[in-house]
Design an enzyme around this catalytic site. Structure first.
Site, short mmCIF file in Angstrom:
data_model
loop_
_atom_site.label_atom_id
_atom_site.label_comp_id
_atom_site.label_asym_id
_atom_site.label_seq_id
_atom_site.Cartn_x
_atom_site.Cartn_y
_atom_site.Cartn_z
N HIS A 19 58.08 27.94 57.98
CA HIS A 19 58.74 26.65 57.74
C HIS A 19 57.98 25.89 56.66
CE1 HIS A 19 61.38 23.36 59.57
NE2 HIS A 19 60.75 22.78 58.55
N ASP A 23 60.68 22.02 47.79
CA ASP A 23 60.59 20.72 47.13
C ASP A 23 59.58 19.79 47.79
OD1 ASP A 23 62.24 20.65 49.35
OD2 ASP A 23 63.62 19.16 48.54
N HIS A 208 66.95 22.92 61.94
CA HIS A 208 66.10 21.77 62.24
C HIS A 208 66.69 21.05 63.46
CE1 HIS A 208 64.46 22.30 58.21
NE2 HIS A 208 63.57 21.34 58.45
N GLU A 211 63.39 17.30 66.25
CA GLU A 211 62.29 16.70 65.49
C GLU A 211 62.33 15.19 65.67
OE1 GLU A 211 60.58 16.52 60.89
OE2 GLU A 211 62.60 17.26 61.26
#
EC number: 3.5.4.4
Length: 362
Positions: A19, A23, A208, A211
């Site tokens: 992971h 960018d 994702h 989180e």
């Protein structure tokens, strides 16, 4: 004799990374040079050290939404072939310098088309950069294998298109698909057509989830979407209680994830910075590891979080007292969970990770 667990020695250990956002891992000097070269005028600083400090400060926001804001600057300088190629090549070189031997790097092609590139051209530039980075690392005496995950932004409506992009490039270095971005208000189930497309093509994907949002996000990612891995997933601890004897009592979702060996792509430093957890010492990583969930160590965004794989491991060692055998287990967890073929995974585990850890353990 067992090698002391110092940062210098941890850097010697082989690592597997699942992971990491392309960018989110640029060198500050590269951001400055690309901005000057391509006329990006919105940088908040014009000195490499000051720019690095800006990204560090912005990352410690306590909010995922605010944590994501500085990406406008890195994405802003990644809008043509040469810039994408350079960033990808340097990413591989930096990881190899940290003795990462396998990495899956993710990025969202849809964020890099403002300069006129097609989605395919964006992916081609990044893959070429990865290949050249691998060659440069090999020439420097470090072997690293890097593969790519293409990511769709969860607030946009291009996920099916990006999933198709993943399939088009599946034999050229793209090994999977992901959705990312702010979780609240953008559940994984909004992108069911993309996940169905991936499954229909026998392809792998991560999501994702858990989180900045709670158990519903994780439940949707697994039950509705069929994710092979979870990006972060820290909120799974909300489904773990204590029984009458003071032992752990897993809820049905947590038990399912452990039983199915669903990998957790955990990013400790990032989770502290976004406010998902209060500190490394309070991170659920250790609790999940001791309960034998399949946890892995990751960087998330090396620039924003001012981190490396070695630093992430050191922080866990300092917080939880881990030894070399623990770090080896977390590394093998990651390799077992990689989106490459079983023979490739096994070769890296048996021929690289285990022998090199044996030297460190002594």
């Amino acid at each position: 004799m067992t090698t002391p667990l110092t940062l210098e020695n941890i850097r010697r250990a082989p690592k597997a990374l699942l992971h990491d956002h392309l960018d989110g891992g640029l060198r500050p000097s590269t951001v400055l040079e690309l901005a000057e070269q391509y006329g990006y005028d919105d940088l908040p600083a014009h000195d490499a050290d000051e720019l690095a400090e800006f990204f560090r400060t912005a990352a410690h926001s306590g909010s995922l939404v605010r944590y994501l804001e500085p990406f406008a600057h890195t994405v802003g300088v990644m809008q043509n072939h040469d810039a994408l190629h350079r960033v990808a090549r340097e990413c591989v070189e930096d990881l190899a310098d940290d003795n990462v031997v396998y990495a899956e790097i993710r990025f969202a092609p849809e964020l890099h088309i403002d300069g006129g590139l097609s989605l395919d051209a964006v992916v081609e530039a990044v893959l070429a950069g990865f290949a050249d980075g691998e060659k440069a690392a090999a020439a420097a005496g470090r072997t690293i294998t890097v593969r790519c995950l293409v990511t769709a932004m969860r607030h946009a409506a291009r996920s099916r298109e990006i999933a198709a992009l993943a399939i088009r490039f599946r034999d050229q270095g793209v090994v999977g698909f992901d959705i990312a971005g702010a979780e609240a208000g953008y559940p994984p189930s909004r992108h069911l057509d993309a996940f169905e497309y991936m499954r229909s093509n026998n392809a792998r994907f991560t999501i994702h989830a858990g989180e900045a949002f709670g158990l519903p996000s994780i439940h949707e990612a697994i039950a509705f979407c069929g994710a092979d891995r979870l990006g972060h997933g820290v909120r799974i601890v909300d489904d773990i209680d204590m029984d009458a004897e003071g032992g752990p009592k897993l809820g049905r979702l947590a038990a399912l994830l452990r039983d199915k060996r669903i990998p957790f792509e955990m990013c400790p430093s990032s989770n502290v910075q976004t406010g998902a957890v209060a500190s490394i010492a309070e991170h659920p990583f250790d609790r999940l590891a001791r309960l034998r969930f399949r946890v892995t160590v990751n960087t998330d965004n090396r620039l924003m979080s001012d981190t490396t794989m070695s630093l992430e491991m050191l922080r866990l060692v300092e917080a939880f007292g881990y030894g070399w055998s623990d770090l080896e287990r977390f590394t093998i967890n990651a390799m077992k969970s990689a989106f490459i073929s079983f023979p490739e995974r096994l070769a890296i585990i048996d021929e690289v990770i285990k022998p090199r850890y044996a030297v460190l353990v002594g």
